[in-house]
Every structure is written in structure tokens, then in C-alpha cells.
Design a protein around this motif. Structure first.
Motif, PDB file in Angstrom:
ATOM      1  N   PHE A  58       0.939  -1.482  -0.102  1.00 20.15           N
ATOM      2  CA  PHE A  58      -0.115   0.264  -0.672  1.00 20.15           C
ATOM      3  C   PHE A  58       1.426   0.827  -0.025  1.00 20.15           C
ATOM      4  O   PHE A  58       0.067   2.406  -0.152  1.00 20.15           O
ATOM      5  N   HIS A  59       2.266   1.269   0.382  1.00 24.22           N
ATOM      6  CA  HIS A  59       2.851   2.005   0.108  1.00 24.22           C
ATOM      7  C   HIS A  59       4.138   2.239  -1.138  1.00 24.22           C
ATOM      8  O   HIS A  59       4.773   3.155  -0.524  1.00 24.22           O
ATOM      9  N   SER A  60       3.084   1.456  -1.353  1.00 23.17           N
ATOM     10  CA  SER A  60       4.662   1.111  -2.470  1.00 23.17           C
ATOM     11  C   SER A  60       4.407   2.644  -3.378  1.00 23.17           C
ATOM     12  O   SER A  60       3.501   2.820  -3.860  1.00 23.17           O
ATOM     13  N   LEU A  61       5.065   2.851  -4.845  1.00 24.11           N
ATOM     14  CA  LEU A  61       5.508   4.027  -5.081  1.00 24.11           C
ATOM     15  C   LEU A  61       4.287   3.960  -6.566  1.00 24.11           C
ATOM     16  O   LEU A  61       3.257   4.394  -6.898  1.00 24.11           O
ATOM     17  N   ARG A  62       3.836   2.413  -6.995  1.00 22.73           N
ATOM     18  CA  ARG A  62       3.095   1.647  -7.642  1.00 22.73           C
ATOM     19  C   ARG A  62       1.649   2.256  -7.301  1.00 22.73           C
ATOM     20  O   ARG A  62       0.648   2.697  -8.486  1.00 22.73           O
ATOM     21  N   PHE A  63       2.306   1.565  -6.202  1.00 21.12           N
ATOM     22  CA  PHE A  63       0.051   1.582  -6.106  1.00 21.12           C
ATOM     23  C   PHE A  63      -0.286   3.088  -5.782  1.00 21.12           C
ATOM     24  O   PHE A  63      -1.549   3.337  -6.389  1.00 21.12           O
ATOM     25  N   ARG A  64       0.394   4.048  -4.972  1.00 19.08           N
ATOM     26  CA  ARG A  64       0.194   5.100  -4.961  1.00 19.08           C
ATOM     27  C   ARG A  64      -0.257   5.943  -6.182  1.00 19.08           C
ATOM     28  O   ARG A  64      -1.256   7.009  -6.067  1.00 19.08           O
ATOM     29  N   PHE A  65       0.987   5.449  -7.289  1.00 13.59           N
ATOM     30  CA  PHE A  65       0.717   6.022  -8.235  1.00 13.59           C
ATOM     31  C   PHE A  65      -0.841   5.487  -9.124  1.00 13.59           C
ATOM     32  O   PHE A  65      -1.538   6.383  -9.536  1.00 13.59           O
ATOM     33  N   PHE A  66      -0.355   3.855  -8.640  1.00  4.45           N
ATOM     34  CA  PHE A  66      -2.801   4.121  -9.844  1.00  4.45           C
ATOM     35  C   PHE A  66      -3.196   4.214  -8.826  1.00  4.45           C
ATOM     36  O   PHE A  66      -4.245   4.554  -9.343  1.00  4.45           O
ATOM     37  N   ALA A  67      -3.214   4.460  -7.212  1.00  5.60           N
ATOM     38  CA  ALA A  67      -4.356   4.944  -6.996  1.00  5.60           C
ATOM     39  C   ALA A  67      -4.549   6.682  -7.427  1.00  5.60           C
ATOM     40  O   ALA A  67      -5.881   7.201  -7.097  1.00  5.60           O
ATOM     41  N   SER A  68      -3.275   7.122  -7.761  1.00  2.00           N
ATOM     42  CA  SER A  68      -3.687   9.016  -7.863  1.00  2.00           C
ATOM     43  C   SER A  68      -4.771   8.854  -9.283  1.00  2.00           C
ATOM     44  O   SER A  68      -5.119   9.791  -9.446  1.00  2.00           O
ATOM     45  N   VAL A  69      -4.170   7.775 -10.237  1.00  2.00           N
ATOM     46  CA  VAL A  69      -5.029   7.724 -11.542  1.00  2.00           C
ATOM     47  C   VAL A  69      -6.172   7.330 -11.283  1.00  2.00           C
ATOM     48  O   VAL A  69      -7.262   8.127 -11.806  1.00  2.00           O
ATOM     49  N   ALA A  70      -6.331   6.377 -10.419  1.00  2.00           N
ATOM     50  CA  ALA A  70      -8.094   6.102  -9.944  1.00  2.00           C
ATOM     51  C   ALA A  70      -8.509   7.336 -10.012  1.00  2.00           C
ATOM     52  O   ALA A  70     -10.168   7.043  -9.921  1.00  2.00           O
ATOM     53  N   GLY A  94     -18.858   6.683 -18.217  1.00  2.00           N
ATOM     54  CA  GLY A  94     -18.013   6.879 -16.936  1.00  2.00           C
ATOM     55  C   GLY A  94     -17.394   6.238 -16.624  1.00  2.00           C
ATOM     56  O   GLY A  94     -16.132   5.508 -15.767  1.00  2.00           O
ATOM     57  N   LEU A  95     -18.021   4.383 -16.027  1.00  2.00           N
ATOM     58  CA  LEU A  95     -17.429   3.442 -16.174  1.00  2.00           C
ATOM     59  C   LEU A  95     -15.923   2.844 -16.615  1.00  2.00           C
ATOM     60  O   LEU A  95     -15.254   2.101 -16.629  1.00  2.00           O
ATOM     61  N   ILE A  96     -17.009   3.195 -17.689  1.00  2.00           N
ATOM     62  CA  ILE A  96     -15.751   2.444 -19.049  1.00  2.00           C
ATOM     63  C   ILE A  96     -14.896   3.168 -18.906  1.00  2.00           C
ATOM     64  O   ILE A  96     -13.608   2.443 -19.250  1.00  2.00           O
ATOM     65  N   SER A  97     -14.698   4.759 -19.378  1.00  5.50           N
ATOM     66  CA  SER A  97     -13.463   5.608 -18.666  1.00  5.50           C
ATOM     67  C   SER A  97     -12.476   5.387 -17.537  1.00  5.50           C
ATOM     68  O   SER A  97     -11.722   5.279 -17.584  1.00  5.50           O
ATOM     69  N   LEU A  98     -13.416   4.648 -16.680  1.00  2.95           N
ATOM     70  CA  LEU A  98     -12.688   4.633 -15.132  1.00  2.95           C
ATOM     71  C   LEU A  98     -11.898   3.722 -15.070  1.00  2.95           C
ATOM     72  O   LEU A  98     -10.827   3.563 -15.059  1.00  2.95           O
ATOM     73  N   SER A  99     -12.600   2.265 -15.861  1.00  2.00           N
ATOM     74  CA  SER A  99     -12.223   1.265 -16.170  1.00  2.00           C
ATOM     75  C   SER A  99     -10.847   1.525 -16.764  1.00  2.00           C
ATOM     76  O   SER A  99      -9.768   0.721 -17.107  1.00  2.00           O
ATOM     77  N   ALA A 100     -10.897   2.457 -18.029  1.00  2.00           N
ATOM     78  CA  ALA A 100      -9.543   2.779 -18.694  1.00  2.00           C
ATOM     79  C   ALA A 100      -8.275   3.048 -18.269  1.00  2.00           C
ATOM     80  O   ALA A 100      -7.683   3.125 -18.393  1.00  2.00           O
ATOM     81  N   CYS A 101      -8.983   4.404 -17.318  1.00  2.00           N
ATOM     82  CA  CYS A 101      -8.147   4.882 -16.908  1.00  2.00           C
ATOM     83  C   CYS A 101      -7.674   4.486 -15.624  1.00  2.00           C
ATOM     84  O   CYS A 101      -5.982   3.820 -15.616  1.00  2.00           O
ATOM     85  N   LEU A 102      -7.750   3.122 -15.270  1.00  2.00           N
ATOM     86  CA  LEU A 102      -7.480   1.903 -14.380  1.00  2.00           C
ATOM     87  C   LEU A 102      -6.273   1.110 -15.481  1.00  2.00           C
ATOM     88  O   LEU A 102      -5.593   1.235 -14.161  1.00  2.00           O
ATOM     89  N   TYR A 152      -2.148   0.982 -14.502  1.00  2.00           N
ATOM     90  CA  TYR A 152      -1.834   0.092 -13.468  1.00  2.00           C
ATOM     91  C   TYR A 152      -0.378  -0.181 -14.956  1.00  2.00           C
ATOM     92  O   TYR A 152       0.938  -0.524 -14.370  1.00  2.00           O
ATOM     93  N   PHE A 153      -0.760   0.188 -16.179  1.00  2.00           N
ATOM     94  CA  PHE A 153       0.308  -0.373 -16.816  1.00  2.00           C
ATOM     95  C   PHE A 153       1.601   0.610 -17.197  1.00  2.00           C
ATOM     96  O   PHE A 153       2.252   0.478 -17.065  1.00  2.00           O
ATOM     97  N   ILE A 154       0.810   2.380 -17.493  1.00  2.00           N
ATOM     98  CA  ILE A 154       2.115   3.173 -17.184  1.00  2.00           C
ATOM     99  C   ILE A 154       2.476   3.423 -15.552  1.00  2.00           C
ATOM    100  O   ILE A 154       4.354   3.634 -15.188  1.00  2.00           O
ATOM    101  N   GLY A 155       2.016   2.711 -15.050  1.00  2.00           N
ATOM    102  CA  GLY A 155       2.797   2.923 -12.845  1.00  2.00           C
ATOM    103  C   GLY A 155       3.933   1.602 -13.442  1.00  2.00           C
ATOM    104  O   GLY A 155       4.487   1.959 -12.610  1.00  2.00           O
ATOM    105  N   LYS A 156       3.446   0.632 -13.987  1.00  2.00           N
ATOM    106  CA  LYS A 156       4.559  -0.407 -13.696  1.00  2.00           C
ATOM    107  C   LYS A 156       5.789   0.072 -14.492  1.00  2.00           C
ATOM    108  O   LYS A 156       6.740  -0.130 -14.311  1.00  2.00           O
ATOM    109  N   ARG A 157       4.869   0.758 -15.682  1.00  2.00           N
ATOM    110  CA  ARG A 157       6.169   0.948 -17.175  1.00  2.00           C
ATOM    111  C   ARG A 157       7.207   1.799 -16.472  1.00  2.00           C
ATOM    112  O   ARG A 157       8.517   1.802 -16.419  1.00  2.00           O
ATOM    113  N   TYR A 158       6.442   2.971 -15.317  1.00  2.00           N
ATOM    114  CA  TYR A 158       7.091   4.119 -15.081  1.00  2.00           C
ATOM    115  C   TYR A 158       7.480   4.034 -13.244  1.00  2.00           C
ATOM    116  O   TYR A 158       8.649   4.332 -12.630  1.00  2.00           O
TER     117      TYR A 158
END
Length: 502
Positions: A10-22, A185-193, A197-203
Motif C-alpha cells: 500500500f505504501h509502494s510508489l506503484r500502488f500510489r501512482f495507480f491509486a492517484s490515477v484511479a 464514465g464506467l468505461i472511462s474509469l476502467s480504461a484509466c485504471l 496500472y500499465f503506465i505505473g508499472k512501466r515508470y
């Protein structure tokens, strides 16, 4: 352990990036839905009012009392914008109406002529109508089936114009728009999530890799390196960490080498101090006995313990012998110090090995004949030794006296030469007991003595003779050593070959 892993996740950078985008995507969708609920109705009405105002102005500009001039224009407006148009003169009579133009039945005509505006308008602002020339309101059809957004305006000809748009489309559009916004909105939210995830994993992958490298460096493990190929700030940071790791590895290696050298120097200093203390103790011990003897016999002579001349001579002989012994020890120490300090420089010449060995055997003849030893020099070759004759003779003499002391009666001593590609060796081998392997390096130290049954040092047992041998051979850039053989011990002198004479 599991709870700790969850906290780290939960404190990892990847999770925080993913949570911020979500969170950003969710906020965006919620804001869109709220704006739609709160302002879509007003925005829709505003757009329709602007359209009704535009139509009113166009009709007012072109209408001059003859409806036939605007017949085609009015039909285009009606069909394109779904606007219903009515024009009434000052007497309350309909000049034109969208429905009446399409359906000229008597029922519609009667309804229109008998009920112009008055009962159909719920409410309108008469003051605005007088000031602006038009106003907005809502109304229903005569049968109450349809509700409209209406514009009531006065034309320049004095006639009244009623423009109306059905509001049922507004309610239907608002409902459909809300459903569409929810789905999109749901589709956009899913697409953003998913994208987050992939962008956060890459960076975050290079950040995680750099963290592992930094942790390894913190543990002084410099084997791990950042391997990313990014050309952005993350790539520069990774390469900087690699450079820092290399610099730290070099610095720590240099520091460890300096510490190792310092430890060697400390150990050497400690060894020298120990040798100095041991030297003082040994010299004091070796001088104490002859001094005590000299003092005792001298006092006996002074007080006249023995009156006979023979006893007096015996006392004097002991005093002279002990004085010679002390003088011999002191001279050995002085010679050793001079050789070690370089004050005695070898005067090198070519020496026949047989001649040198023969001189040493001759000087020790009384000693080996007394023990009836067999001396063999048949192994000495024709080699020439390049060195200082006196110093080499002294070294070989030490070897010979040690061999005589430790060879049993009727034993055998052999002197011989051997060579390899770079060195000539002059060896002295005697029958007798062997040396322990751990003692072979120690016997060359000053005052080192083995047990009494196997004392292998020269000079009356002072423990200096082999130290002098080592100093002499070091001055000749050669070496010395000892090895156990089948029936005894073999000492050797090693000299570098004189290539010029060879």
C-alpha cells in the motif's frame, strides 16, 4: 509477515501512482455526472432560448405582413429545429400556425380562432415583453397533451409571434444523457485504471530497480547495476547511481587496502618492538652469566680465597674466557647491525666453491676430528661463486660449526654445490635429528633458540649466527634456507649467477 507485506504494497510508489490515477479518473467521472445533473437542464434551455431568439430575429427582419414571403423559410425552420410557429394579428386572429398550416380541419381552426394565447400561456413577463420585444414562458397544447418552451414576441408589423419547442425531448435527452454518462464514465474509469496500472508499472520499474541497487550499495554489495535504457531523468538518475556505486566501490577498496597496509605496518611495528624487547632480554641474559662469573672470581682473587698459584691462574683463565665470550657476543651483534644497516658492503669477486669450502673445513678441523666425523667435499663442482670472500666464509663457517655440533660421533657431513637456471647453491648436509617444520622460519631470528637437545645456532649458543648468515646473503641479493632430508638436515646458501663470468 503478511500484514507487513500488505503495508509495503500500500505504501509502494506503484500502488500510489495507480491509486492517484484511479482517484483522478473517478473524480472526473463524478464531476461530469454532477455537472450533468445540476446544469444540463439549464444549459439545454439556454441553448434552446438562444435558438428561439435567433428565429424570432430572422422572422422579424423578413416579415412585412405577407406570410407568403416567409412560407418556405418558416417551413425550413420548423423542419430543422422542430419549432412550432404561430403569428396572430392585433385582433386575435391567427395569420399563421404550424399545425393549422398542415391540418386545416374545422376543429383546429375553431380552436385556434376561439382561443388565441390567453388561456394557453401559463405565465409571462409583460414588462420584459414591452422592453425587449419578446419574453419566454411555458405552455401546453389546447388539449394539454404536450408542454412547450415558448417565446412570445411582438413583430415590427404589430403582430404577435409565438415560437414553441416541445420540452419532452429535453426530459428524454436528459435521461439518455445521464445513462450515457454513467456507462461512458464506467468505461472511462476502467480504461484509466488499466492504463494507470500499465503506465505505473512501466515508470515505477526503473525506480524499483534503482531502489534494489541502492539497497545493495548500502550493504556494500556493488555487483548490482541499473540496466535501464531510459533517456529521461530516471535514466540519468540510474546512471548516476551506477557511477556512485563504482566510485564507492573504488573508494572502499582503496580504504580497505590502506587499512590493510596500515595493519601490516602496525603488525610490523609491533613485531619490531617485540624483537627489541626480546633482544634486550636475550642480550641481558647472555651477558649476565659471564659477568656474574667474572665478578665472582675477581672478588675471590681480591680476598685471597685460594693461596696457591695454580688456583689463581685457574681463576684468571675463567675470567679471560668469559671476557672473550662477552667480546665475541658483542662483536657478533655489532657485525650483524653493520650488515643489516648496509655499513658493510660486499666486495664481490669470483670465488671457487671448492677453495671456500676447503678453507672452512680446515678452520674447523679440530672440532670435527674430535668427534671423528667424516667430511665429504666430493660433491663440489667447478662453479664460481660471485661474492665477498670473507662474508661468505663466515656464513659457511656458521653452517659448518652448527653441523659439527649436531652430528653424532662417527657421523657424516657433506658439502656440495648445485644450481638452477638463475642461482648457485652451496649446501651443508649433516646426519642427525630433523627440525620441526614450524621452526624452520624462526631459527633465522635473533636469539631464537630451540630446546637444549637440538640447539642449531652458532657462536656459543647465542642464537645470532643464523641471523648473521641471513643478513650476509641479503646483502648479496641471495638467500639462505634449510630443509629436512632423509637422515638429517641440509642448510644452503643461494647466490645469483654472475652471467658475465659464466
Amino acid at each position: 509477515m503478511i500484514a507487513r507485506a500488505k503495508r509495503r504494497c500500500f505504501h509502494s510508489l506503484r500502488f500510489r501512482f495507480f491509486a492517484s490515477v484511479a482517484l483522478a479518473a473517478a473524480v472526473f467521472v463524478i464531476v461530469m455526472i454532477v455537472l450533468n445533473l445540476l446544469f444540463f437542464h439549464s444549459y439545454y434551455l439556454l441553448q434552446k432560448k438562444n435558438r428561439l431568439t435567433y428565429v424570432y430575429n430572422r422572422i422579424n427582419e423578413q416579415y412585412n405582413g405577407d406570410i407568403s414571403i416567409l412560407d418556405e423559410k418558416i417551413k425550413q425552420l420548423e423542419n430543422r429545429d422542430n419549432i412550432r410557429i404561430s403569428i396572430v394579428n392585433d385582433y386575435g386572429e391567427y395569420i399563421y400556425d404550424t399545425i393549422f398550416a398542415r391540418d386545416r380541419s374545422f376543429g383546429w381552426y375553431n380552436a385556434l380562432t376561439q382561443n388565441p394565447f390567453g388561456k394557453t400561456l401559463y405565465v409571462y413577463d409583460s414588462n420584459e415583453l414591452e422592453q425587449k420585444g419578446y419574453t419566454f414562458s411555458t405552455l401546453n397544447d389546447p388539449d394539454g397533451s404536450t408542454a412547450y418552451l415558448a417565446l412570445l414576441g411582438r413583430l415590427d408589423t404589430g403582430d404577435m409571434l409565438l415560437l414553441r419547442i416541445p420540452t419532452a425531448a429535453l426530459r428524454e435527452n436528459q435521461s439518455l444523457n445521464f445513462v450515457f454518462l454513467m456507462i461512458s464514465g464506467l468505461i472511462s474509469l476502467s480504461a484509466c485504471l488499466l492504463a494507470g496500472y500499465f503506465i505505473g508499472k512501466r515508470y515505477t520499474r526503473p525506480v524499483i530497480e534503482m531502489t534494489e541497487v541502492a539497497n545493495s550499495v548500502a550493504k556494500l554489495d556493488f555487483s548490482k547495476k541499473y540496466t535501464g535504457s531510459h533517456n529521461d531523468e530516471l535514466g540519468e538518475l540510474g546512471r548516476s547511481i551506477n557511477q556512485m556505486s563504482d566510485y564507492l566501490e573504488t573508494a572502499i577498496s582503496d580504504m580497505q587496502e590502506m587499512n590493510r597496509q596500515l595493519q601490516i605496518e602496525i603488525d610490523e611495528k609491533q613485531r619490531i618492538d617485540d624483537m627489541r624487547r626480546e633482544f634486550i632480554i636475550n642480550v641481558s641474559h647472555d651477558l649476565k652469566t659471564p659477568i656474574a662469573l667474572i665478578q665472582g672470581y675477581a672478588e675471590g682473587l681480591r680476598v685471597g680465597i685460594n693461596e696457591s698459584e695454580e688456583d689463581k691462574n685457574y681463576y684468571c683463565d675463567i675470567i679471560i674466557d668469559e671476557a672473550h665470550r662477552m667480546n665475541h657476543l658483542v662483536r657478533q651483534l655489532l657485525d650483524l647491525s653493520k650488515i643489516e644497516l648496509g655499513n658493510i658492503v660486499p666486495e664481490k669477486t669470483d670465488i671457487e666453491a671448492y677453495e671456500l669450502a676447503e678453507a672452512v673445513v680446515s678452520k674447523t678441523q679440530v672440532m670435527w676430528q674430535e668427534k671423528q666425523l667424516n667430511i665429504d667435499m666430493s660433491g663440489i663442482g667447478p662453479q664460481l661463486l660471485h661474492g665477498d670472500y670473507d662474508l661468505l666464509e663466515r656464513a659457511l663457517l656458521n653452517y659448518m660449526t652448527n653441523a659439527i655440533d649436531h652430528t653424532p660421533e662417527y657421523g657424516h657431513i657433506s658439502i656440495f654445490t648445485t644450481e638452477d637456471s638463475c642461482h648457485l647453491l652451496l649446501c651443508v648436509r649433516n646426519q642427525g635429528s630433523r627440525l620441526n617444520p614450524e621452526e624452520m622460519d624462526k631459527i633465522w631470528d635473533k636469539f631464537y633458540k630451540l630446546d637444549k637437545s637440538r640447539t642449531r645456532v652458532s657462536g656459543g649458543g647465542s642464537g645470532i649466527g643464523l641471523s648473521i648468515v641471513r643478513a650476509i646473503m641479503t646483502a648479496h641479493h641471495g638467500g639462505c634456507g634449510v630443509r629436512n632430508v632423509e637422515d638429517g638436515v641440509e642448510f644452503y646458501l643461494s647466490l645469483p649467477k654472475n652471467t658475465e663470468t659464466v
